[in-house]
Design a protein around this motif. Sequence first.
Motif: not given
Length: 484
Positions: A130-147
């Motif tokens: 679940e964590w991996l799935r959540a992290l993957r989704r977060a990574l895929a949808s995060a805007p560049n500003e998130a970094f």
Amino acid sequence: MTNSRRKEWATSGIDLFLDFSRAAGPRLRARIENGFREAIRTGRLRRGTQLPPTRALAQDLGVSRGTLLEVYAQLAAEGWIAGRRGSSTVVAFDADPPRGATPIRAPSLVRWRFDLRPGRPDPSSFPRMEWLRALRRALASAPNEAFGYGSPQGQVSLRIELAGYLSRARGLHAVPDDLLITTGFTQGLGLVARSLAARGIRRTAMEEPSMHLHRSIVRAAGHELVLIPVDSDGMRVEQLEHGDGVGMVVLTPNRQHPTGATLSAPRRSRLLAWARATGTLIVEDDYDGEFRYDRRPIGPLQGLDPGVVVYGGTASKTLAPGVRIGWLVLPESIRQDGILQKELADWHNSTLEQLAFAEMLRTGAYDRHIRRMRLRYRRRRDTVILALTTNHPTLVVKGTEAGLNLLIPAPDASAEAAAIAAASAAGIGLDGLILGGYYESPGPAGLLVGYGATPQHAFRASVEALILALSDVVSDWPLLAKQT
Ligand SMILES: Cc1ncc(COP(=O)(O)O)c(C=O)c1O
């Protein structure tokens, strides 16, 4: 820049800081060799460190590849480095630790055969997928500003999800703006203590017994402590009324740590009335409020009066301590100070992990995990209680309604120590009220038995081992009165 002053990043493949400017030697080749020798001898380049390919390094340094081949050959002949066939060149020499340096010691992580220390969740049940799935989704949808750098208060999306969860599942009064994301209750406590200290409020009441670390954190923020005893109804809040000048009270009302007592309803009302009348801030540590088994969940103090209570929560028990995510719900009076202290501490939590956690909350994966674990821990608790009371009927078992551990009062400190030693000899990790430093003044002894941390497959075996280990030491413990 001349070669003699050259400090270069060898950037082809491997980043390596090479400082040849101080290396002695008339010729460039000698200076490069000496630079390497110095870096290896002083331990800056450690055994196993990969060196850049000669071609790339030659380019970086602006020397011929032939020179670099000679350098590597010479260093290899002297035993400083070694070439691996078909692979890279690595440092082959172990430097002595620099004089005066403290040798780095591995943290003393005792590996117990069975870890029955209190307050730890089962790491083998961490919801990896679940964590991996959540992290993957977060990574895929995060805007560049998130970094880039984020808000010290925490990601808005996480604060929205968490405020919804806390209102729904824990009965808090919380909107996203009230929340401050921390790395755990440990950090949150320090932030509040420092916020108050900056205003000149430096006297704090805490429970006795309580966690040694928490007392140290508040003291380190410049506070003087007033320790208030605890009984089977939780903190003896009437004693606060004599604790002149106390500006903050820290307590675990839902489940007193470590005794397991719940703050009674009359004491809740009395505490809140007193806090309102005196302008005292209450810090509510709701470290394992999600795990309550027999009775209906107890609403937090914050839900009764959000104006005088700072609520501290954490994912350390629900997910894992290593995740380092916690939260404060701050009343308006201290919100900006708390956010400032967070910024001063570390700017903000990791954005990606905040986004992943928000995703777990949003999809309901967090709720599902808690429900699954609540059931599992309740079964474990039942198993331990049954095993203890059947095999050692003279033992009293307390603090069983909630949480991840229970308390067995011991006759005295030496009985506690003997039981912990017997368990330890059997490879079982336990904690004790006295040995664990929960009291500053002389206090009752007791064993704290955690049933959270053992992996599921080993749980029954851990209980059997505990029963056996305690056999010789607890048989003569008198039946203790039901008080702690
Ligand atoms: C009483 C108490 N409060 C809070 C915590 C959680 O601290 P953190 O959120 O920093 O992991 C613990 C963890 O063991 C605890 O025992």
